[in-house]
Design a protein around this motif. Structure first.
Motif, mmCIF file in Angstrom:
data_model
loop_
_atom_site.group_PDB
_atom_site.id
_atom_site.type_symbol
_atom_site.label_atom_id
_atom_site.label_comp_id
_atom_site.label_asym_id
_atom_site.label_seq_id
_atom_site.Cartn_x
_atom_site.Cartn_y
_atom_site.Cartn_z
ATOM 1 N N LEU A 26 0.893 -1.247 -0.015
ATOM 2 C CA LEU A 26 0.054 -0.011 -0.005
ATOM 3 C C LEU A 26 0.867 1.069 -0.051
ATOM 4 O O LEU A 26 0.064 2.249 -0.557
ATOM 5 C CB LEU A 26 -0.652 0.060 1.194
ATOM 6 C CG LEU A 26 -2.099 -1.211 1.169
ATOM 7 C CD1 LEU A 26 -2.463 -1.325 2.520
ATOM 8 C CD2 LEU A 26 -3.033 -0.662 0.137
ATOM 9 N N VAL A 27 2.173 0.996 0.410
ATOM 10 C CA VAL A 27 2.988 2.452 0.589
ATOM 11 C C VAL A 27 3.592 2.676 -0.849
ATOM 12 O O VAL A 27 4.189 1.765 -1.502
ATOM 13 C CB VAL A 27 4.043 2.283 1.707
ATOM 14 C CG1 VAL A 27 4.868 3.493 1.629
ATOM 15 C CG2 VAL A 27 3.550 1.686 3.039
ATOM 16 N N GLU A 28 3.621 3.870 -1.413
ATOM 17 C CA GLU A 28 3.897 4.234 -2.440
ATOM 18 C C GLU A 28 5.050 5.030 -2.475
ATOM 19 O O GLU A 28 6.265 4.991 -3.374
ATOM 20 C CB GLU A 28 2.867 5.127 -3.475
ATOM 21 C CG GLU A 28 3.463 5.406 -4.727
ATOM 22 C CD GLU A 28 2.150 5.691 -5.724
ATOM 23 O OE1 GLU A 28 2.168 5.552 -6.920
ATOM 24 O OE2 GLU A 28 1.236 6.527 -5.035
ATOM 25 N N CYS A 29 5.260 6.178 -1.541
ATOM 26 C CA CYS A 29 6.103 6.985 -1.617
ATOM 27 C C CYS A 29 6.372 7.569 -0.152
ATOM 28 O O CYS A 29 5.445 7.986 0.574
ATOM 29 C CB CYS A 29 6.102 8.070 -2.450
ATOM 30 S SG CYS A 29 7.429 9.301 -2.531
ATOM 31 N N MET A 30 7.549 7.761 0.661
ATOM 32 C CA MET A 30 7.960 8.326 1.601
ATOM 33 C C MET A 30 8.673 9.674 1.394
ATOM 34 O O MET A 30 9.798 9.425 0.648
ATOM 35 C CB MET A 30 8.553 7.406 2.739
ATOM 36 C CG MET A 30 8.011 6.213 2.959
ATOM 37 S SD MET A 30 6.175 6.440 3.701
ATOM 38 C CE MET A 30 6.931 7.185 5.185
ATOM 39 N N VAL A 31 8.197 10.681 2.052
ATOM 40 C CA VAL A 31 8.988 11.855 1.834
ATOM 41 C C VAL A 31 9.607 12.408 3.337
ATOM 42 O O VAL A 31 8.567 12.725 4.176
ATOM 43 C CB VAL A 31 8.279 12.974 1.238
ATOM 44 C CG1 VAL A 31 9.335 14.349 1.069
ATOM 45 C CG2 VAL A 31 7.940 12.637 -0.446
ATOM 46 N N PHE A 40 2.722 8.691 1.444
ATOM 47 C CA PHE A 40 1.879 8.623 0.117
ATOM 48 C C PHE A 40 1.508 7.030 0.116
ATOM 49 O O PHE A 40 2.536 6.118 -0.262
ATOM 50 C CB PHE A 40 2.572 9.294 -0.935
ATOM 51 C CG PHE A 40 2.582 10.563 -1.046
ATOM 52 C CD1 PHE A 40 1.584 11.301 -1.422
ATOM 53 C CD2 PHE A 40 3.869 11.300 -0.621
ATOM 54 C CE1 PHE A 40 1.697 12.765 -1.410
ATOM 55 C CE2 PHE A 40 3.910 12.549 -0.551
ATOM 56 C CZ PHE A 40 2.858 13.377 -0.922
ATOM 57 N N LEU A 41 0.184 6.607 0.052
ATOM 58 C CA LEU A 41 -0.279 5.330 0.033
ATOM 59 C C LEU A 41 -1.486 5.346 -1.148
ATOM 60 O O LEU A 41 -1.847 6.378 -1.502
ATOM 61 C CB LEU A 41 -0.982 4.814 1.157
ATOM 62 C CG LEU A 41 0.049 4.649 2.260
ATOM 63 C CD1 LEU A 41 0.164 5.741 3.044
ATOM 64 C CD2 LEU A 41 -0.753 3.522 3.347
ATOM 65 N N THR A 42 -1.451 4.129 -1.787
ATOM 66 C CA THR A 42 -2.521 4.081 -3.004
ATOM 67 C C THR A 42 -2.863 2.370 -2.781
ATOM 68 O O THR A 42 -2.110 1.551 -2.575
ATOM 69 C CB THR A 42 -1.757 4.355 -4.240
ATOM 70 O OG1 THR A 42 -2.819 3.996 -5.054
ATOM 71 C CG2 THR A 42 -0.657 3.497 -4.643
ATOM 72 N N LYS A 43 -4.190 2.019 -3.338
ATOM 73 C CA LYS A 43 -4.678 0.932 -3.274
ATOM 74 C C LYS A 43 -4.350 0.022 -4.553
ATOM 75 O O LYS A 43 -4.712 -0.746 -4.692
ATOM 76 C CB LYS A 43 -6.205 0.786 -2.991
ATOM 77 C CG LYS A 43 -6.614 1.021 -1.359
ATOM 78 C CD LYS A 43 -7.875 0.963 -1.039
ATOM 79 C CE LYS A 43 -8.139 1.328 0.430
ATOM 80 N NZ LYS A 43 -9.705 1.096 0.573
ATOM 81 N N ASN A 44 -3.757 1.076 -5.636
ATOM 82 C CA ASN A 44 -3.751 0.285 -6.817
ATOM 83 C C ASN A 44 -2.408 1.033 -7.557
ATOM 84 O O ASN A 44 -2.410 1.897 -8.029
ATOM 85 C CB ASN A 44 -4.852 0.619 -7.650
ATOM 86 C CG ASN A 44 -4.612 -0.054 -9.239
ATOM 87 O OD1 ASN A 44 -3.889 -0.770 -9.164
ATOM 88 N ND2 ASN A 44 -5.715 0.303 -10.160
ATOM 89 N N LYS A 45 -1.433 -0.106 -7.528
ATOM 90 C CA LYS A 45 -0.162 0.355 -7.874
ATOM 91 C C LYS A 45 0.075 -0.265 -9.531
ATOM 92 O O LYS A 45 0.998 -0.338 -10.119
ATOM 93 C CB LYS A 45 0.967 -0.158 -7.147
ATOM 94 C CG LYS A 45 1.337 0.611 -5.927
ATOM 95 C CD LYS A 45 2.527 -0.016 -5.154
ATOM 96 C CE LYS A 45 2.936 0.568 -3.796
ATOM 97 N NZ LYS A 45 3.930 0.070 -3.273
ATOM 98 N N ASN A 46 -1.091 -0.834 -9.850
ATOM 99 C CA ASN A 46 -1.018 -1.417 -11.505
ATOM 100 C C ASN A 46 -1.047 -0.264 -12.458
ATOM 101 O O ASN A 46 -1.261 1.015 -12.087
ATOM 102 C CB ASN A 46 -2.266 -2.031 -11.745
ATOM 103 C CG ASN A 46 -2.332 -3.607 -10.851
ATOM 104 O OD1 ASN A 46 -1.517 -4.291 -11.131
ATOM 105 N ND2 ASN A 46 -3.064 -3.495 -9.970
ATOM 106 N N SER A 47 -0.561 -0.503 -13.783
ATOM 107 C CA SER A 47 -0.403 0.492 -14.715
ATOM 108 C C SER A 47 -1.853 0.893 -14.872
ATOM 109 O O SER A 47 -2.655 0.088 -15.239
ATOM 110 C CB SER A 47 0.176 0.022 -16.010
ATOM 111 O OG SER A 47 -0.430 -1.282 -16.375
ATOM 112 N N ARG A 48 -2.051 2.248 -15.241
ATOM 113 C CA ARG A 48 -3.297 2.827 -15.339
ATOM 114 C C ARG A 48 -3.134 4.366 -15.809
ATOM 115 O O ARG A 48 -1.940 4.910 -15.625
ATOM 116 C CB ARG A 48 -4.226 2.653 -14.146
ATOM 117 C CG ARG A 48 -3.679 3.247 -12.845
ATOM 118 C CD ARG A 48 -4.602 2.942 -11.643
ATOM 119 N NE ARG A 48 -4.069 3.366 -10.476
ATOM 120 C CZ ARG A 48 -4.427 4.856 -9.948
ATOM 121 N NH1 ARG A 48 -5.182 5.615 -10.621
ATOM 122 N NH2 ARG A 48 -4.122 5.094 -8.771
#
Length: 581
Positions: A401-406, A424-432
């Protein structure tokens, strides 16, 4: 007019506003005069906006080429009483104002009425005013505070969206009535009309300036409702809330929503394609946020009432596309009345002594399947293993779920010196495709770490801030990584671009690194960026390491010897003066 001239106009406006606030500083505490001044600024703005629209309408009624044209011939001529009365009657028609999203302001709430009567009502008076039909009515008022409260009540009555929003407590203020009247006269000199700046932009500047100044004046307590503009702008730039539902469960005065509006406008988007949802526990801050939206014409849903996000969720069924927040850091005793089995605690029950992972999981719970969130938290959230925090963080990482840490620099906040970071979290890291139209690559199994601690500048002796170039550098680095533009340039090219304000396109020691989940596991699921990006190499001065160490060690030995000598002399001098050492 140039941007320099615009800025000069705004700077002069700032000075005038703070002078207005200073008139009350000696008699009211910061929290009171914040609402006192902002309430009057709100009245001045809506009245000015109403007057501007009224002047437009009058010109349209007299313009033969406009659809609203009223032919004087039908009323006995342009100078006839009937013609003048009919135009005045039409100028009091609410629908003309609502069609341009202009607040309808009743006669008793218009600024000229307040200014004309603020001295008359000291000690009590009965005022005469004209209603829409031109008939005279009487209004009995007991004080200047009563005059203002009556104006606010009239605006609420004619604008249902503001029901319960305005802070109608001027009658209760323990303040000299003449001083309150002076404040009205001073605020009367504040212009919301300008050649190149529109009135909403000016008022937006006023709100941001005043909230920041009040946060400084109130210290730690005041900062609860104010997040520095540059941090809010960074999160908004990185998430790009172009369309969909935007939610802030700890909204304060609504800064994230305002920056979202700015972002959308700057990128030629449509604010109507965004739905605003928020929640706030403090009643007066909830009112500030609602006023903040209302004056900008932003439709909003802040729930039925101010309430605790944990015990009285105002949006239980909301699944937002963008969730952004700056909740209180390390909040204790947050869970009174909250069930251990609450469905929000999907990744573990947060500890009672710290709400950081409660905020994070609450936000995740309200994030849509393709949604993203940005959350400001204390640095401890990235590494703490106390009371289940480590296991929750591990679950978030393992569920990808974790995408980026700043990591942020210190001294950014008015109300705390606690080092902070952005999750920064997201539920979908697939290409879109993102809401802004960017083609996102497959980021599954990866996390981007950005160490921004060396960015920014000291804007004064105590506060640090980001430049727009700093914000762009971090934002573009994140977007390059999201789009799969990573590892495509050598270090020389990357360094050159970063120095010019462009984002990195590959790992850069001391600033950014893309990391696989298995590497995070090797570091016991700690998410501190500095652990992964490393330290930037210092410039090589040509001196071999062994020789440098020998030289520095020799210098240190000499300095120690000199220190011992001086200490001995001081002791001898003190002994000569009769002191035992």
């Amino acid at each position: 007019m140039t941007n320099t001239e615009e800025q000069k106009f705004l700077d002069e406006l700032d000075k005038k506003l703070w002078t207005a606030a200073d008139k009350l500083r000696s008699t009211l505490d910061a929290a009171q005069y914040k609402h006192t001044v902002l309430g009057l600024v709100f009245l001045k703005y809506v009245s000015d906006a109403f007057d501007i629209r009224r002047a437009e309408l009058e010109a349209q009624f007299k313009n033969p080429d406009h659809e609203y044209y009223m032919d004087p011939a039908d009323f006995g001529g342009a100078e006839s009483d009937d013609y003048k009365l009919d135009i005045n009657y039409e100028l009091e028609e609410r629908d003309y104002y609502l069609e341009t999203n202009t607040f309808w302001v009743p006669a008793v709430a218009r600024w000229q009425f307040l200014q004309d009567n603020n001295k008359t009502v000291i000690g009590g008076a009965t005022l005469n005013y004209s209603n829409r039909s031109g008939e005279q009515e009487k209004l009995k008022l007991s004080s200047v505070g009563h005059l203002i409260d009556n104006a606010l009540e009239a605006i609420e009555a004619d604008n249902p969206k503001l029901k319960g929003v305005l802070n109608k407590r001027y009658t209760q203020l323990q303040i000299d009535q003449a001083k309150l009247g002076e404040l009205i006269d001073l605020i009367a000199t504040i212009p919301f009309a300008h050649a190149t700046l529109n009135s909403k932009d000016i008022l937006g500047h006023v709100y941001e300036y005043m909230l920041g100044q009040f946060a400084l004046a109130e210290g730690k307590k005041g900062g609860q409702f104010y997040t520095p503009k540059s941090i809010v702008a960074l999160i908004v730039q990185m998430l790009e809330p172009f369309k969909g539902r935007v939610y802030d469960p700890a909204m304060g005065s609504g800064g994230f929503f305002v920056q979202s509006e700015h972002f959308i406008t700057q990128h030629q988007g449509k604010i109507g394609e965004v739905s605003i949802y928020g929640q706030e526990y403090n009643h007066t801050t909830w009112q500030l946020a609602a006023m903040n939206m209302a004056i900008r014409g932003i439709d909003f849903n802040f729930g039925r009432e101010p309430a605790s996000t944990y015990t009285n969720d105002q949006h239980p069924d909301l699944r937002a596309d963008f969730v952004m927040a700056n909740p209180p850091f390390n909040m204790k005793e947050w869970d009174t009345g909250v069930s251990d089995e609450d469905p929000r605690w999907q990744y573990g029950r947060p500890p009672s002594g710290n709400a950081n992972f409660a905020w994070l999981q609450h936000m995740l719970h309200h994030t849509a399947p393709n949604g993203s969130l940005g959350l400001l938290l204390a640095n401890g959230s990235m590494s703490s293993n106390t009371n289940n925090e480590g296991s929750i963080r591990r679950a978030l990482i393992e569920n990808d779920l974790v995408e980026c840490m700043v990591a942020l620099p210190g001294q950014l906040f008015t109300n705390t010196q606690i080092p902070a970071c952005i999750w920064f979290l997201t539920k979908n890291k697939n290409s879109r495709t993102s809401a802004s139209g960017r083609a996102l690559s497959d980021r599954r199994g990866k996390v981007l770490f950005i160490d921004a601690r060396n960015l920014g500048y000291m804007k004064d002796r105590v506060l640090r801030d980001f430049t727009q170039e700093d914000l762009n550098k971090v934002t573009e680095t994140f977007h390059n990584w999201q789009e799969g533009n990573w590892g495509v340039e050598d270090d020389v090219q990357v360094s050159t671009k970063v120095a010019g304000g462009y984002g990195a396109r590959s790992d850069q020691v001391g600033f950014v690194k893309s990391v696989q989940l298995n590497e995070i596991e090797k570091h016991d699921f700690v998410l501190t960026p500095g652990r992964y990006v490393g330290a930037a190499a210092e410039e090589d001065d040509g001196e071999p390491f062994a020789e440098k160490m020998a030289r520095l060690t020799g210098q240190l030995k000499t300095q120690f010897e000199e220190s011992d000598r001086l200490e001995g002399e001081i002791k001898m001098n003190l002994a000569g003066l009769g002191y035992e050492v």
